[in-house]
Design a protein around this motif. Sequence first.
Motif, PDB file in Angstrom:
ATOM      1  N   GLN A  71       9.109   4.541 -12.021  1.00  0.00           N
ATOM      2  CA  GLN A  71       9.050   5.870 -11.790  1.00  0.00           C
ATOM      3  C   GLN A  71       8.541   6.029 -10.061  1.00  0.00           C
ATOM      4  OE1 GLN A  71       9.382   8.914 -13.650  1.00  0.00           O
ATOM      5  NE2 GLN A  71       8.732  10.318 -11.830  1.00  0.00           N
ATOM      6  N   MET A  72       9.119   6.856  -9.500  1.00  0.00           N
ATOM      7  CA  MET A  72       8.751   7.246  -8.142  1.00  0.00           C
ATOM      8  C   MET A  72       8.568   8.470  -7.691  1.00  0.00           C
ATOM      9  SD  MET A  72      11.790   4.723  -6.497  1.00  0.00           S
ATOM     10  CE  MET A  72      13.051   5.448  -6.948  1.00  0.00           C
ATOM     11  N   GLU A  73       7.676   8.744  -7.084  1.00  0.00           N
ATOM     12  CA  GLU A  73       6.946   9.878  -6.862  1.00  0.00           C
ATOM     13  C   GLU A  73       6.827  10.277  -5.209  1.00  0.00           C
ATOM     14  OE1 GLU A  73       6.460  12.078  -9.269  1.00  0.00           O
ATOM     15  OE2 GLU A  73       6.350  10.982 -11.002  1.00  0.00           O
ATOM     16  N   ARG A  74       6.872  11.472  -4.966  1.00  0.00           N
ATOM     17  CA  ARG A  74       6.623  11.671  -3.469  1.00  0.00           C
ATOM     18  C   ARG A  74       7.429  10.749  -2.602  1.00  0.00           C
ATOM     19  NH1 ARG A  74       1.803  11.167  -5.689  1.00  0.00           N
ATOM     20  NH2 ARG A  74       1.098   9.560  -4.107  1.00  0.00           N
TER      21      ARG A  74
ATOM     22  N   ASP B 145       0.624  -1.272  -0.048  1.00  0.00           N
ATOM     23  CA  ASP B 145       0.025  -0.111   0.099  1.00  0.00           C
ATOM     24  C   ASP B 145       0.764   1.399   0.009  1.00  0.00           C
ATOM     25  OD1 ASP B 145      -2.534  -1.663   2.055  1.00  0.00           O
ATOM     26  OD2 ASP B 145      -2.236  -1.523   0.045  1.00  0.00           O
ATOM     27  N   ASP B 146       2.059   1.203   0.733  1.00  0.00           N
ATOM     28  CA  ASP B 146       2.979   2.445   0.893  1.00  0.00           C
ATOM     29  C   ASP B 146       3.535   2.889  -0.713  1.00  0.00           C
ATOM     30  OD1 ASP B 146       6.188   3.198   1.804  1.00  0.00           O
ATOM     31  OD2 ASP B 146       4.143   4.191   2.226  1.00  0.00           O
ATOM     32  N   VAL B 147       3.459   1.969  -1.505  1.00  0.00           N
ATOM     33  CA  VAL B 147       3.941   2.595  -2.812  1.00  0.00           C
ATOM     34  C   VAL B 147       3.019   2.569  -4.095  1.00  0.00           C
ATOM     35  CG1 VAL B 147       6.448   1.520  -2.131  1.00  0.00           C
ATOM     36  CG2 VAL B 147       4.974   0.219  -3.535  1.00  0.00           C
ATOM     37  N   ALA B 148       1.907   1.819  -3.668  1.00  0.00           N
ATOM     38  CA  ALA B 148       1.008   1.825  -4.820  1.00  0.00           C
ATOM     39  C   ALA B 148       0.650   3.038  -5.385  1.00  0.00           C
ATOM     40  CB  ALA B 148      -0.307   1.174  -4.098  1.00  0.00           C
ATOM     41  N   ASP B 149       0.422   4.025  -5.014  1.00  0.00           N
ATOM     42  CA  ASP B 149       0.055   5.181  -5.530  1.00  0.00           C
ATOM     43  C   ASP B 149       1.107   6.224  -5.758  1.00  0.00           C
ATOM     44  OD1 ASP B 149      -1.169   7.533  -2.524  1.00  0.00           O
ATOM     45  OD2 ASP B 149       0.363   6.012  -2.848  1.00  0.00           O
ATOM     46  N   ARG B 150       2.379   5.759  -5.512  1.00  0.00           N
ATOM     47  CA  ARG B 150       3.539   6.436  -5.757  1.00  0.00           C
ATOM     48  C   ARG B 150       4.410   6.100  -6.827  1.00  0.00           C
ATOM     49  NH1 ARG B 150       6.849   7.495  -1.622  1.00  0.00           N
ATOM     50  NH2 ARG B 150       6.539   5.155  -0.650  1.00  0.00           N
ATOM     51  N   PHE B 151       4.718   4.794  -6.968  1.00  0.00           N
ATOM     52  CA  PHE B 151       5.531   4.059  -7.620  1.00  0.00           C
ATOM     53  C   PHE B 151       4.677   3.737  -9.016  1.00  0.00           C
ATOM     54  CE2 PHE B 151       8.980   2.848  -4.634  1.00  0.00           C
ATOM     55  CZ  PHE B 151       9.029   3.946  -4.167  1.00  0.00           C
ATOM     56  N   THR B 152       5.577   3.700 -10.325  1.00  0.00           N
ATOM     57  CA  THR B 152       4.831   3.167 -11.329  1.00  0.00           C
ATOM     58  C   THR B 152       5.960   2.616 -12.254  1.00  0.00           C
ATOM     59  OG1 THR B 152       3.200   4.892 -11.415  1.00  0.00           O
ATOM     60  CG2 THR B 152       3.583   3.827 -13.633  1.00  0.00           C
ATOM     61  N   THR B 153       5.506   1.550 -12.851  1.00  0.00           N
ATOM     62  CA  THR B 153       6.413   0.707 -13.618  1.00  0.00           C
ATOM     63  C   THR B 153       6.146   0.611 -15.057  1.00  0.00           C
ATOM     64  OG1 THR B 153       8.176  -1.137 -14.031  1.00  0.00           O
ATOM     65  CG2 THR B 153       5.756  -1.660 -12.953  1.00  0.00           C
ATOM     66  N   PHE B 154       6.790   0.616 -16.015  1.00  0.00           N
ATOM     67  CA  PHE B 154       6.633   0.519 -17.340  1.00  0.00           C
ATOM     68  C   PHE B 154       7.536   0.413 -18.289  1.00  0.00           C
ATOM     69  CE2 PHE B 154       8.113   4.907 -18.620  1.00  0.00           C
ATOM     70  CZ  PHE B 154       8.304   5.543 -17.284  1.00  0.00           C
ATOM     71  N   ARG B 155       7.469  -0.189 -19.440  1.00  0.00           N
ATOM     72  CA  ARG B 155       8.349  -0.672 -20.199  1.00  0.00           C
ATOM     73  C   ARG B 155       8.446   0.005 -21.719  1.00  0.00           C
ATOM     74  NH1 ARG B 155       8.414  -7.219 -19.368  1.00  0.00           N
ATOM     75  NH2 ARG B 155      10.107  -7.057 -20.859  1.00  0.00           N
ATOM     76  N   ALA B 156       9.243  -0.009 -22.311  1.00  0.00           N
ATOM     77  CA  ALA B 156       9.285   0.631 -23.813  1.00  0.00           C
ATOM     78  C   ALA B 156       8.389  -0.317 -24.669  1.00  0.00           C
ATOM     79  CB  ALA B 156      10.743   0.631 -24.049  1.00  0.00           C
ATOM     80  N   ALA B 157       7.993   0.251 -25.566  1.00  0.00           N
ATOM     81  CA  ALA B 157       7.164  -0.562 -26.671  1.00  0.00           C
ATOM     82  C   ALA B 157       7.928  -1.788 -27.341  1.00  0.00           C
ATOM     83  CB  ALA B 157       6.841   0.287 -27.787  1.00  0.00           C
TER      84      ALA B 157
END
Length: 117
Positions: free
Chosen positions: A80-83, A60-72
């Motif tokens: 991507q890590m926010e806040r 829960d601690d990172v769910a709304d702050r961290f996003t992972t994505f890949r190149a096409a």
Amino acid sequence: QLVTSGGGPVQPGGSLRLSCAASGIALETRDIGWFRQAPGKERERVACNDKYGSATTSGDDVADRFTTFRAATRDLAWLQMERLKPEDTGLYTCAAMSGGCLGLDVWGQGTPVTVSS
């Protein structure tokens, strides 16, 4: 091998984007997991992006702050890590995985993240 890069010092509330690149490994057919190990703590997985591009975060601690994505092309990945918070401090490492982010296949070289004012 896998190389994680993009770490460094950051102030609380700041953002960082980590990158995961491979040499000699076909990431296109692998899941890519993101792990961190805080000082004095066990390693934990914070996110994973499977080979189809479906991304998940752990905790829960990172769910709304961290996003992972890949190149096409799926041969590169980012976290991507926010806040960011001081408790996000640790060594971050990407890994090639399989089985829907269940199996750990190849461990990468990590990058340190330090969140401090």
